[in-house]
Design a protein around this motif. Structure first.
Motif, PDB file in Angstrom:
ATOM      1  N   UNK A 186      26.326  26.490   3.435  1.00  0.00           N
ATOM      2  CA  UNK A 186      26.089  25.081   3.114  1.00  0.00           C
ATOM      3  C   UNK A 186      24.855  24.984   2.200  1.00  0.00           C
ATOM      4  N   UNK A 187      24.963  24.268   1.077  1.00  0.00           N
ATOM      5  CA  UNK A 187      23.796  24.122   0.180  1.00  0.00           C
ATOM      6  C   UNK A 187      22.602  23.521   0.936  1.00  0.00           C
ATOM      7  N   UNK A 188      21.466  24.065   0.687  1.00  0.00           N
ATOM      8  CA  UNK A 188      20.258  23.631   1.384  1.00  0.00           C
ATOM      9  C   UNK A 188      19.736  22.327   0.793  1.00  0.00           C
ATOM     10  N   UNK A 189      19.551  21.327   1.645  1.00  0.00           N
ATOM     11  CA  UNK A 189      19.084  20.030   1.177  1.00  0.00           C
ATOM     12  C   UNK A 189      17.576  20.015   0.889  1.00  0.00           C
ATOM     13  N   UNK A 190      16.885  21.039   1.369  1.00  0.00           N
ATOM     14  CA  UNK A 190      15.436  21.050   1.220  1.00  0.00           C
ATOM     15  C   UNK A 190      14.975  21.649  -0.105  1.00  0.00           C
ATOM     16  N   UNK A 191      15.897  22.181  -0.922  1.00  0.00           N
ATOM     17  CA  UNK A 191      15.475  22.838  -2.161  1.00  0.00           C
ATOM     18  C   UNK A 191      14.698  21.910  -3.092  1.00  0.00           C
ATOM     19  N   UNK A 192      15.148  20.669  -3.335  1.00  0.00           N
ATOM     20  CA  UNK A 192      14.330  19.798  -4.201  1.00  0.00           C
ATOM     21  C   UNK A 192      12.929  19.564  -3.650  1.00  0.00           C
ATOM     22  N   UNK A 193      12.833  19.446  -2.309  1.00  0.00           N
ATOM     23  CA  UNK A 193      11.513  19.247  -1.722  1.00  0.00           C
ATOM     24  C   UNK A 193      10.647  20.492  -1.884  1.00  0.00           C
ATOM     25  N   UNK A 194      11.249  21.673  -1.760  1.00  0.00           N
ATOM     26  CA  UNK A 194      10.488  22.911  -1.955  1.00  0.00           C
ATOM     27  C   UNK A 194       9.998  23.024  -3.401  1.00  0.00           C
ATOM     28  N   UNK A 195      10.858  22.656  -4.356  1.00  0.00           N
ATOM     29  CA  UNK A 195      10.444  22.687  -5.760  1.00  0.00           C
ATOM     30  C   UNK A 195       9.307  21.704  -6.016  1.00  0.00           C
ATOM     31  N   UNK A 196       9.397  20.519  -5.406  1.00  0.00           N
ATOM     32  CA  UNK A 196       8.320  19.536  -5.557  1.00  0.00           C
ATOM     33  C   UNK A 196       7.020  20.054  -4.963  1.00  0.00           C
ATOM     34  N   UNK A 197       7.101  20.777  -3.839  1.00  0.00           N
ATOM     35  CA  UNK A 197       5.900  21.344  -3.225  1.00  0.00           C
ATOM     36  C   UNK A 197       5.274  22.401  -4.122  1.00  0.00           C
ATOM     37  N   UNK A 198       6.118  23.240  -4.749  1.00  0.00           N
ATOM     38  CA  UNK A 198       5.610  24.246  -5.673  1.00  0.00           C
ATOM     39  C   UNK A 198       4.869  23.583  -6.822  1.00  0.00           C
ATOM     40  N   UNK A 199       5.463  22.536  -7.398  1.00  0.00           N
ATOM     41  CA  UNK A 199       4.793  21.809  -8.481  1.00  0.00           C
ATOM     42  C   UNK A 199       3.466  21.223  -8.017  1.00  0.00           C
ATOM     43  N   UNK A 200       3.446  20.702  -6.798  1.00  0.00           N
ATOM     44  CA  UNK A 200       2.216  20.120  -6.281  1.00  0.00           C
ATOM     45  C   UNK A 200       1.113  21.137  -6.120  1.00  0.00           C
ATOM     46  N   UNK A 201       1.457  22.305  -5.596  1.00  0.00           N
ATOM     47  CA  UNK A 201       0.456  23.357  -5.391  1.00  0.00           C
ATOM     48  C   UNK A 201      -0.106  23.832  -6.735  1.00  0.00           C
ATOM     49  N   UNK A 202       0.773  24.081  -7.697  1.00  0.00           N
ATOM     50  CA  UNK A 202       0.315  24.550  -9.007  1.00  0.00           C
ATOM     51  C   UNK A 202      -0.515  23.477  -9.697  1.00  0.00           C
ATOM     52  N   UNK A 203      -0.111  22.210  -9.574  1.00  0.00           N
ATOM     53  CA  UNK A 203      -0.884  21.119 -10.176  1.00  0.00           C
ATOM     54  C   UNK A 203      -2.274  21.033  -9.566  1.00  0.00           C
ATOM     55  N   UNK A 204      -2.350  21.124  -8.238  1.00  0.00           N
ATOM     56  CA  UNK A 204      -3.643  21.046  -7.565  1.00  0.00           C
ATOM     57  C   UNK A 204      -4.536  22.218  -7.961  1.00  0.00           C
ATOM     58  N   UNK A 205      -3.948  23.421  -8.044  1.00  0.00           N
ATOM     59  CA  UNK A 205      -4.734  24.594  -8.430  1.00  0.00           C
ATOM     60  C   UNK A 205      -5.244  24.468  -9.863  1.00  0.00           C
ATOM     61  N   UNK A 206      -4.388  23.959 -10.763  1.00  0.00           N
ATOM     62  CA  UNK A 206      -4.803  23.802 -12.159  1.00  0.00           C
ATOM     63  C   UNK A 206      -5.921  22.778 -12.280  1.00  0.00           C
ATOM     64  N   UNK A 207      -5.796  21.666 -11.572  1.00  0.00           N
ATOM     65  CA  UNK A 207      -6.831  20.630 -11.636  1.00  0.00           C
ATOM     66  C   UNK A 207      -8.144  21.132 -11.053  1.00  0.00           C
ATOM     67  N   UNK A 208      -8.084  21.804  -9.904  1.00  0.00           N
ATOM     68  CA  UNK A 208      -9.305  22.321  -9.289  1.00  0.00           C
ATOM     69  C   UNK A 208      -9.977  23.354 -10.178  1.00  0.00           C
ATOM     70  N   UNK A 209      -9.188  24.232 -10.800  1.00  0.00           N
ATOM     71  CA  UNK A 209      -9.746  25.243 -11.690  1.00  0.00           C
ATOM     72  C   UNK A 209     -10.431  24.599 -12.881  1.00  0.00           C
ATOM     73  N   UNK A 210      -9.807  23.556 -13.440  1.00  0.00           N
ATOM     74  CA  UNK A 210     -10.400  22.880 -14.587  1.00  0.00           C
ATOM     75  C   UNK A 210     -11.700  22.187 -14.205  1.00  0.00           C
ATOM     76  N   UNK A 211     -11.714  21.499 -13.054  1.00  0.00           N
ATOM     77  CA  UNK A 211     -12.920  20.802 -12.618  1.00  0.00           C
ATOM     78  C   UNK A 211     -14.047  21.796 -12.376  1.00  0.00           C
ATOM     79  N   UNK A 212     -13.725  22.939 -11.725  1.00  0.00           N
ATOM     80  CA  UNK A 212     -14.761  23.934 -11.424  1.00  0.00           C
ATOM     81  C   UNK A 212     -15.296  24.604 -12.672  1.00  0.00           C
ATOM     82  N   UNK A 213     -14.393  24.921 -13.591  1.00  0.00           N
ATOM     83  CA  UNK A 213     -14.772  25.817 -14.685  1.00  0.00           C
ATOM     84  C   UNK A 213     -14.807  25.155 -16.051  1.00  0.00           C
ATOM     85  N   UNK A 214     -13.837  24.280 -16.334  1.00  0.00           N
ATOM     86  CA  UNK A 214     -13.823  23.641 -17.636  1.00  0.00           C
ATOM     87  C   UNK A 214     -14.927  22.621 -17.790  1.00  0.00           C
ATOM     88  N   UNK A 215     -15.163  21.811 -16.723  1.00  0.00           N
ATOM     89  CA  UNK A 215     -16.198  20.792 -16.806  1.00  0.00           C
ATOM     90  C   UNK A 215     -17.572  21.345 -16.481  1.00  0.00           C
TER      91      UNK A 215
END
Length: 552
Positions: free
Chosen positions: A354-383
Motif C-alpha cells: 500500500x502506498x505510504x501516505x506519510x511520504x509527502x510529510x517526510x519530504x516536507x520535514x526534510x525540506x524543513x530541516x535543510x532550511x533551518x540548517x541553512x538559515x542557522x549557518x548563514x546567521x552564524x557565519x554569513x552575518x
C-alpha cells in the motif's frame, strides 16, 4: 572515459591533497608568480570531494528510481539495508585493522563511550554536522574524533542516504533543496569579504555545500540526457575545473569559486554519465576508489610514524596494492552476496504494498530541516563572519611612522622598537592577516604571539632582504617547510583557527601546523632592531568573532 575514470581522477586529487605533491612542489611557485592575495584556492581536495557528492547524487537517484519501490517502508528499508552493506563492512574492517596496528606500535588513541560509537556508526556525526555546524566548519570539526580522518565524508554520505528517498525522486522537492543550497552559497558570496577568515579550505566542508552538490547530481538523472555525450561541453568544463582548482586568478571569493566548481562538475557528470557504462575497466577504476579513499591517509601516517624513507611513494603503492586485493577478495564477493540478498528479500515481498501516505510529510520535514540548517549557518557565519578589525597602536616608537586603517597597519621601521596592536584577537574563532616585512638592513619581525613564555609565536622574521617563517611552540623552533620563498617582497597569509579548542595554523594555504596550543587571545606584534630600516605591512586583518573588538 566514463564515471569510473572520473572517480579515479578525483580519488588521485584527494590523495595528492593529503600527500602534498602539488601543495609542496607546484603551489609555492604559483604563489610566487601571482601572489597569495589573488589565489582563492578551492583546492584539489575540495573540488574532488564535491565531485564525489555530485556523482553520488546521480547514482543514488538512479538506483532509487530503477531498483527500489520508494512508495513504501518496505522499499525504503531495502534501500537502507543495501547502502549500509555497501558502506559499513569495508569501513569496519579497515577501522579494526588500523586500530590494532596502532595498538601494536603503542600509538592507539584513547577512544571509548560515545566517541567509539560515533566512530563505528558515523551517521550520528553526520547529523551533528548538519544541525550543529559551528563556525561553518561542518564535519572538519569532527575529523579529530575519527580514527580514519577521511571518513568524515562517509558521515555525510550516510546522512544523505537517509534523506534521499524523500528528496531526489520528487522533482519539486529536489528543486527546492537545490534552490536552498544555491541561496546559501549566494548569501556567503555577497556577505563575506573576498578574503574572509573562512578562506583556506574551510567553506568546502559544510554539509550544506555537499547537500547542494548531491542535489545537482540528482538533477543530472532527471535532465542530464540533454547534454550527455557533449564533448565540447565536457572539454570546456574540464578546463574550467583546472582553472578553479589550481589557478583561480581574479576570482578571490572562495564561496563563489566552490559554487562554480560544483556547477562545472555537474555538467561533467552529465556529459560523462553514458560513457563507459558497463565497461569492465571503467567499473574497475570506479570500484577501486572506496578502498583507496579509506586507506591512503592511515597508510601515510603509519609510514611516517615508522620513519620510512619515501613514505608518500610507498604509501601510494601500498594503497593501490591493498585496495586491489580488497576489491577482489572482499568487496566483489560481498557485492554478489548483497545482490542475492536483495533478490531474495524482494521476491519474499513481491506482492503489492500500500502506498505510504506519510511520504509527502517526510519530504516536507526534510525540506524543513535543510532550511533551518541553512538559515542557522548563514546567521552564524554569513552575518557574523568576515569582521574587519581596526588596529590600534598604543604608542608608536619615536623613530617609526605608524599608519592604521580598518583591517590594515603600515609601519616604517627606523631603528629599534616594538609595538603590540589592540584589540587582542580571539583565536577560539578564526583570525586572518596578510603580513609583509620588507627592508634592506637590520632585522624585523611581524606576526602573532599567544600566551606567555612557551606559548605560540608565528610570523615573518626579516634579516636584511631575507624573510623566514617563524613558528615557535613551547620555546622550540619549527623547521621551515620545503618550498618556502624567503623573498621579502612577498605577502604571506596567516590563518589561526582555534574553533575546535586547539589552534591550527595555516600559512599561504601551503603549510598547516596542528599546534596543540589551547585557544586564547593572540596579539599582532611588530619588532625591529637598532639597525632596521624597512617597512612592515599587515593588511586584511579579519576575525570571525566580534568578541575581538572588546578583548584588550
Amino acid at each position: 572515459m566514463g564515471l569510473g575514470w572520473l572517480r579515479l581522477l578525483l580519488s588521485l586529487l584527494v590523495i595528492d591533497a593529503h600527500y602534498g605533491g602539488f601543495r609542496l612542489h607546484v603551489q609555492p611557485r604559483l604563489v610566487d608568480m601571482f601572489g597569495i592575495e589573488r589565489l582563492a584556492y578551492v583546492g584539489q581536495g575540495g573540488v574532488a570531494i564535491a565531485g564525489f557528492f555530485v556523482i553520488s547524487g546521480y547514482v543514488i537517484t538512479y538506483v532509487l528510481a530503477r531498483k527500489y519501490d520508494t512508495s513504501s517502508w518496505r522499499g525504503i528499508g531495502l534501500f537502507y539495508l543495501g547502502r549500509g552493506l555497501r558502506i559499513y563492512p569495508l569501513y569496519l574492517l579497515l577501522f579494526t585493522v588500523y586500530w590494532l596496528t596502532l595498538t601494536a606500535i603503542g600509538a592507539a588513541p584513547g577512544m571509548r563511550g560515545t566517541q567509539l560509537v560515533d566512530n563505528l556508526l558515523l551517521l550520528p556525526l553526520g547529523i551533528e554536522s548538519l544541525l550543529g555546524d559551528h563556525d561553518n566548519l561542518g564535519p572538519m570539526q569532527l575529523t579529530g574524533q575519527l580514527l580514519i580522518g577521511p571518513a568524515w565524508t562517509l558521515c555525510l554520505d550516510l546522512l544523505l542516504y537517509v534523506l534521499a528517498p524523500f528528496m531526489v525522486l520528487n522533482k519539486r522537492v529536489l528543486w527546492l533543496v537545490w534552490a536552498l543550497g544555491l541561496a546559501w552559497f549566494v548569501a556567503f558570496i555577497v556577505t563575506l569579504d573576498p578574503r574572509p577568515p573562512l578562506w583556506f579550505a574551510y567553506l568546502y566542508t559544510s554539509p550544506l555545500a555537499y547537500t547542494f552538490a548531491f542535489a545537482c547530481g540528482a538533477l543530472v538523472f532527471h535532465y542530464g540526457n540533454r547534454v550527455s555525450g557533449n564533448r565540447v561541453l565536457l572539454a570546456a568544463m574540464f578546463v574550467a575545473l583546472i582553472w578553479l582548482t589550481f589557478l583561480p586568478l581574479g576570482l578571490t571569493n572562495t564561496a563563489g569559486n566552490q559554487l562554480l566548481a560544483i556547477l562545472a562538475l555537474t555538467l561533467v557528470v552529465a556529459a560523462l554519465k553514458d560513457y563507459g557504462s558497463g565497461r569492465r575497466w571503467d567499473r574497475f577504476f570506479g570500484d577501486l576508489t572506496y578502498a583507496t579513499y579509506l586507506l591512503h591517509l592511515p597508510l601515510l601516517l603509519l609510514l611516517e610514524r615508522l620513519a620510512v624513507a619515501g613514505a608518500p611513494w610507498w604509501g601510494l603503492l601500498l594503497t593501490y596494492g591493498i585496495a586491489g586485493a580488497l576489491l577482489f577478495g572482499f568487496e566483489y564477493p560481498l557485492d554478489r552476496w548483497r545482490d542475492q540478498l536483495h533478490r531474495r528479500l524482494s521476491a519474499a515481498y513481491a506482492h503489492p504494498a500500500r502506498p505510504a501516505r506519510w511520504l509527502p510529510w517526510a519530504s516536507a520535514a526534510v525540506l524543513g530541516v535543510i532550511s533551518a540548517a541553512a538559515l542557522a549557518s548563514f546567521v552564524r557565519n554569513g552575518l557574523g563572519g568576515g569582521t574587519a578589525v581596526l588596529p590600534v597602536v598604543a604608542q608608536c616608537p619615536a623613530t617609526w611612522q605608524c599608519a592604521t586603517a580598518t583591517g590594515a597597519l603600515t609601519v616604517s621601521t627606523r631603528g629599534a622598537g616594538a609595538i603590540a596592536l589592540d584589540p587582542a584577537l580571539p583565536t577560539d574563532a578564526r583570525v586572518l592577516a596578510d603580513v609583509a616585512v620588507r627592508g634592506a638592513s637590520g632585522s624585523g619581525f611581524a606576526g602573532f604571539r599567544m600566551g606567555g613564555s612557551g606559548g605560540l609565536e608565528v610570523g615573518l622574521r626579516r634579516h636584511g632582504e631575507r624573510c623566514d617563517l617563524v613558528v615557535m611552540r613551547g620555546g622550540a623552533l619549527e623547521p621551515v617547510p620545503g618550498g618556502w620563498n624567503a623573498d621579502c617582497t612577498r605577502v604571506h597569509r596567516f590563518v589561526l583557527d582555534g574553533s575546535t579548542g586547539a589552534v591550527v595554523l595555516a600559512v599561504d594555504s601551503l603549510w598547516v601546523y596542528a599546534t596543540g596550543q589551547a585557544a586564547q587571545a593572540a596579539r599582532l606584534v611588530v619588532e625591529a632592531d637598532a639597525a632596521s630600516d624597512g617597512e612592515t605591512a599587515i593588511s586584511g586583518i579579519y576575525t570571525t568573532s566580534r568578541r575581538g573588538a572588546a578583548a584588550r
